[in-house]
Design a protein around this motif. Structure first.
Motif, PDB file in Angstrom:
ATOM      1  N   ALA A   1       0.834  -1.202   0.000  1.00 45.74           N
ATOM      2  CA  ALA A   1       0.000   0.000   0.000  1.00 45.74           C
ATOM      3  C   ALA A   1       0.869   1.254   0.000  1.00 45.74           C
ATOM      4  CB  ALA A   1      -0.929  -0.008   1.204  1.00 45.74           C
ATOM      5  N   GLU A   2       1.911   1.246   0.795  1.00 42.18           N
ATOM      6  CA  GLU A   2       2.795   2.410   0.858  1.00 42.18           C
ATOM      7  C   GLU A   2       3.467   2.681  -0.484  1.00 42.18           C
ATOM      8  OE1 GLU A   2       3.970   1.806   5.594  1.00 42.18           O
ATOM      9  OE2 GLU A   2       5.313   1.106   4.009  1.00 42.18           O
ATOM     10  N   GLN A   3       3.731   1.632  -1.247  1.00 42.75           N
ATOM     11  CA  GLN A   3       4.366   1.785  -2.562  1.00 42.75           C
ATOM     12  C   GLN A   3       3.364   2.084  -3.676  1.00 42.75           C
ATOM     13  OE1 GLN A   3       7.549   1.926  -2.142  1.00 42.75           O
ATOM     14  NE2 GLN A   3       7.288   1.129  -0.055  1.00 42.75           N
ATOM     15  N   GLY A   4       2.078   2.086  -3.360  1.00 44.64           N
ATOM     16  CA  GLY A   4       1.069   2.371  -4.378  1.00 44.64           C
ATOM     17  C   GLY A   4       0.777   1.214  -5.295  1.00 44.64           C
ATOM     18  N   MET A   5       0.931  -0.011  -4.796  1.00 42.11           N
ATOM     19  CA  MET A   5       0.585  -1.193  -5.582  1.00 42.11           C
ATOM     20  C   MET A   5      -0.744  -1.751  -5.105  1.00 42.11           C
ATOM     21  SD  MET A   5       4.159  -3.311  -6.117  1.00 42.11           S
ATOM     22  CE  MET A   5       4.821  -3.092  -4.466  1.00 42.11           C
TER      23      MET A   5
ATOM     24  N   GLU B   1      -6.197   0.700   5.060  1.00 38.46           N
ATOM     25  CA  GLU B   1      -5.846   1.781   5.993  1.00 38.46           C
ATOM     26  C   GLU B   1      -4.494   2.395   5.620  1.00 38.46           C
ATOM     27  OE1 GLU B   1      -5.907  -0.048   9.818  1.00 38.46           O
ATOM     28  OE2 GLU B   1      -8.082  -0.424   9.783  1.00 38.46           O
ATOM     29  N   ALA B   2      -3.520   1.533   5.275  1.00 44.61           N
ATOM     30  CA  ALA B   2      -2.196   2.023   4.898  1.00 44.61           C
ATOM     31  C   ALA B   2      -2.254   2.818   3.592  1.00 44.61           C
ATOM     32  CB  ALA B   2      -1.224   0.849   4.766  1.00 44.61           C
ATOM     33  N   TRP B   3      -3.081   2.383   2.657  1.00 42.76           N
ATOM     34  CA  TRP B   3      -3.240   3.110   1.389  1.00 42.76           C
ATOM     35  C   TRP B   3      -3.773   4.517   1.657  1.00 42.76           C
ATOM     36  CZ3 TRP B   3      -2.400   1.419  -3.765  1.00 42.76           C
ATOM     37  CH2 TRP B   3      -2.893   2.273  -4.748  1.00 42.76           C
ATOM     38  N   LYS B   4      -4.780   4.591   2.483  1.00 42.72           N
ATOM     39  CA  LYS B   4      -5.367   5.895   2.807  1.00 42.72           C
ATOM     40  C   LYS B   4      -4.353   6.783   3.512  1.00 42.72           C
ATOM     41  CE  LYS B   4      -9.363   7.951   5.133  1.00 42.72           C
ATOM     42  NZ  LYS B   4     -10.601   7.667   5.929  1.00 42.72           N
ATOM     43  N   LYS B   5      -3.607   6.209   4.439  1.00 42.22           N
ATOM     44  CA  LYS B   5      -2.603   6.970   5.182  1.00 42.22           C
ATOM     45  C   LYS B   5      -1.502   7.469   4.261  1.00 42.22           C
ATOM     46  CE  LYS B   5       0.445   6.628   9.216  1.00 42.22           C
ATOM     47  NZ  LYS B   5       0.937   5.730  10.306  1.00 42.22           N
TER      48      LYS B   5
ATOM     49  N   LEU C   1      -3.961   9.153  -4.485  1.00 42.50           N
ATOM     50  CA  LEU C   1      -5.182   9.787  -4.987  1.00 42.50           C
ATOM     51  C   LEU C   1      -6.105   8.825  -5.707  1.00 42.50           C
ATOM     52  CD1 LEU C   1      -3.694  13.172  -6.287  1.00 42.50           C
ATOM     53  CD2 LEU C   1      -4.733  12.664  -4.052  1.00 42.50           C
ATOM     54  N   ARG C   2      -5.574   7.701  -6.201  1.00 47.54           N
ATOM     55  CA  ARG C   2      -6.415   6.740  -6.913  1.00 47.54           C
ATOM     56  C   ARG C   2      -6.935   5.677  -5.949  1.00 47.54           C
ATOM     57  NH1 ARG C   2      -2.516   2.714  -8.293  1.00 47.54           N
ATOM     58  NH2 ARG C   2      -0.442   3.498  -7.726  1.00 47.54           N
ATOM     59  N   GLU C   3      -7.920   4.929  -6.402  1.00 53.15           N
ATOM     60  CA  GLU C   3      -8.523   3.897  -5.560  1.00 53.15           C
ATOM     61  C   GLU C   3      -7.704   2.609  -5.620  1.00 53.15           C
ATOM     62  OE1 GLU C   3     -11.244   3.893  -3.484  1.00 53.15           O
ATOM     63  OE2 GLU C   3     -11.102   6.062  -3.773  1.00 53.15           O
ATOM     64  N   PRO C   4      -7.499   1.963  -4.481  1.00 57.33           N
ATOM     65  CA  PRO C   4      -6.780   0.692  -4.499  1.00 57.33           C
ATOM     66  C   PRO C   4      -7.685  -0.448  -4.946  1.00 57.33           C
ATOM     67  CG  PRO C   4      -7.495   1.157  -2.269  1.00 57.33           C
ATOM     68  CD  PRO C   4      -7.911   2.343  -3.110  1.00 57.33           C
ATOM     69  N   ARG C   5      -7.081  -1.479  -5.500  1.00 53.96           N
ATOM     70  CA  ARG C   5      -7.820  -2.691  -5.823  1.00 53.96           C
ATOM     71  C   ARG C   5      -7.250  -3.861  -5.034  1.00 53.96           C
ATOM     72  NH1 ARG C   5      -8.636  -3.699 -12.125  1.00 53.96           N
ATOM     73  NH2 ARG C   5      -9.650  -5.531 -11.207  1.00 53.96           N
ATOM     74  N   VAL C   6      -8.104  -4.812  -4.739  1.00 56.35           N
ATOM     75  CA  VAL C   6      -7.714  -5.989  -3.960  1.00 56.35           C
ATOM     76  C   VAL C   6      -8.323  -7.226  -4.609  1.00 56.35           C
ATOM     77  CG1 VAL C   6      -7.863  -7.173  -1.749  1.00 56.35           C
ATOM     78  CG2 VAL C   6      -7.582  -4.685  -1.806  1.00 56.35           C
ATOM     79  N   SER C   7      -7.492  -8.235  -4.833  1.00 52.49           N
ATOM     80  CA  SER C   7      -8.010  -9.513  -5.328  1.00 52.49           C
ATOM     81  C   SER C   7      -7.728 -10.609  -4.314  1.00 52.49           C
ATOM     82  CB  SER C   7      -7.383  -9.883  -6.675  1.00 52.49           C
ATOM     83  OG  SER C   7      -6.045 -10.317  -6.509  1.00 52.49           O
TER      84      SER C   7
ATOM     85  N   ASP D   1     -12.463  -6.484  -4.239  1.00 49.73           N
ATOM     86  CA  ASP D   1     -13.245  -6.059  -5.409  1.00 49.73           C
ATOM     87  C   ASP D   1     -13.052  -6.998  -6.587  1.00 49.73           C
ATOM     88  OD1 ASP D   1     -11.004  -4.858  -7.306  1.00 49.73           O
ATOM     89  OD2 ASP D   1     -10.615  -4.061  -5.311  1.00 49.73           O
ATOM     90  N   THR D   2     -12.056  -7.901  -6.487  1.00 54.50           N
ATOM     91  CA  THR D   2     -11.744  -8.817  -7.576  1.00 54.50           C
ATOM     92  C   THR D   2     -11.584 -10.225  -7.013  1.00 54.50           C
ATOM     93  OG1 THR D   2     -10.603  -7.063  -8.809  1.00 54.50           O
ATOM     94  CG2 THR D   2     -10.123  -9.340  -9.439  1.00 54.50           C
ATOM     95  N   LEU D   3     -12.214 -11.190  -7.677  1.00 54.60           N
ATOM     96  CA  LEU D   3     -12.124 -12.592  -7.280  1.00 54.60           C
ATOM     97  C   LEU D   3     -11.485 -13.374  -8.424  1.00 54.60           C
ATOM     98  CD1 LEU D   3     -12.825 -14.999  -5.399  1.00 54.60           C
ATOM     99  CD2 LEU D   3     -15.057 -15.084  -6.559  1.00 54.60           C
ATOM    100  N   LEU D   4     -10.385 -14.068  -8.120  1.00 55.88           N
ATOM    101  CA  LEU D   4      -9.722 -14.904  -9.107  1.00 55.88           C
ATOM    102  C   LEU D   4     -10.022 -16.365  -8.797  1.00 55.88           C
ATOM    103  CD1 LEU D   4      -6.227 -13.154  -9.442  1.00 55.88           C
ATOM    104  CD2 LEU D   4      -8.340 -12.749 -10.731  1.00 55.88           C
TER     105      LEU D   4
END
Length: 340
Positions: free
Chosen positions: A197-201, A230-234, A238-244, A307-310
């Motif tokens: 999250a801190e690296q923007g991935m 939480e870490a992404w927000k902190k 500016l863009r929305e994170p994605r999670v799979s 938000d993503t299911l593999l």
């Protein structure tokens, strides 16, 4: 609404029950599978990368071929082991594949997991620097990859080049604008999810993670995802994170389904060691009639957070059967859970 994709490990072997007897079978069927998956409305085609194994290894030729044959489906990896990679050459390969696909690459990378040989990256010409672990080396290479994907010039031009140069320092080519924002990190622990999250991935969480509480996978994974968000927000991105998250899910609607997977759905999460000093929790396989699947999957906290299911697939059973597996999920399971 969720994006739903498949994740293929790309196995092949000379086995009478398999449709993928050779590497060529697996590669060509992977292309056909992605094309067919796009036709049924699936959102993503993702491929695992392993070395020294009868599995998919070099992703960019495959991703490029799929990109040329499709037009909408996301094309990705889950994951590329950065310990084996030259980050600069990877930037060029990734940029070319993304341009061929029209900006649809979603590349999952990580520091890697245990491979088929001891310290396999050594045979590729790589060694950790003094004081580094192999995991440190993987993360260092990942950061260099991310930096060079930005497209900033960094190389001093030759004053007598073969072809004219643009002014200033030179970047790697071809550059694909926006690819830097479509890199995912495969995290097996809470700490590496926060680091990602801190690296923007974006975050990829697999069917296993390091055991950090003794709880079932879906609960530990949901906590990992919340820490990541939480870490992404902190970090102030500016863009929305994605999670799979990845899951093995099979809806039993035919005798063939029951023969292949009927017994697997009776299992539960298990605990074991994927590394000598790392206890891991391994997720169960979901296999049941569609109505029962809906009830079981509704309780999966990590799927709710993602938000993503593999969907992991049995690629050795061939394109037609795998499209059947995916179609049944899209038709009978996803709508009832509000994924579609």
């Amino acid at each position: 609404m969720k994006k739903i994709g498949f994740l293929s490990f790309g196995h092949w072997s000379d086995h009478p029950a398999h449709r993928t007897l050779t590497a060529g079978d697996t590669l060509l069927q992977s292309i056909d599978l992605a094309v067919a998956a796009e036709q049924i409305g699936l959102d993503g085609a993702y491929f695992r990368v392993h070395h020294f194994a009868r599995q998919l290894a070099s992703p960019f030729p495959l991703l490029s071929a799929i990109g040329a044959r499709t037009s909408k489906i996301e094309i990705g990896t889950g994951v590329i082991d950065m310990r084996y990679e030259n980050p600069l050459y990877m930037v060029e390969n990734a940029g070319a594949a993304d341009l061929i696909a029209g900006g649809r690459l979603q590349l999952g990378i990580s520091r890697g997991s245990p491979e088929q040989v001891i310290e396999g990256w050594h045979y590729f010409g790589y060694e950790p620097a003094a004081g580094e672990t192999d995991a440190d080396m993987g993360r260092r290479k990942a950061l260099e990859f991310l930096e060079r994907l930005k497209g900033d010039g960094f190389a001093e031009p030759n004053p007598y080049p073969m072809f004219p140069n643009p002014p200033g320092l030179l970047r790697l080519e071809p550059h694909s604008e926006g690819l830097r924002e479509r890199i995912w990190w495969g995290a097996a622990s809470n700490a590496t999810a926060v680091w990602a999250a801190e690296q923007g991935m974006h975050l990829q969480s697999s069917t296993l993670k390091f055991d950090e509480s003794g709880e079932p996978l879906h609960i530990q994974q949901a906590k990992q995802i919340r820490l990541y968000k939480e870490a992404w927000k902190k970090a102030g991105h500016l863009r929305e994170p994605r999670v799979s998250v990845s899951r093995s899910i099979f809806a039993l609607v035919s005798d063939r389904d029951r023969a292949y997977f009927g017994q697997q759905g009776k299992g539960s999460d298990s605990f074991g060691y994927i590394e000598a000093d790392k206890r891991a929790v391994f997720g169960r396989t979901y296999a049941a009639e569609p109505e029962a699947l809906v009830r079981e999957l509704a309780q999966d906290e990590a799927i709710r957070e993602a938000d993503t299911l593999l969907l992991t697939i049995p690629n050795t059973l061939g394109v037609d059967y795998n499209i059947h597996v995916l179609s049944v999920i899209l038709e009978h399971v996803a709508p009832a859970l509000g994924w579609r």
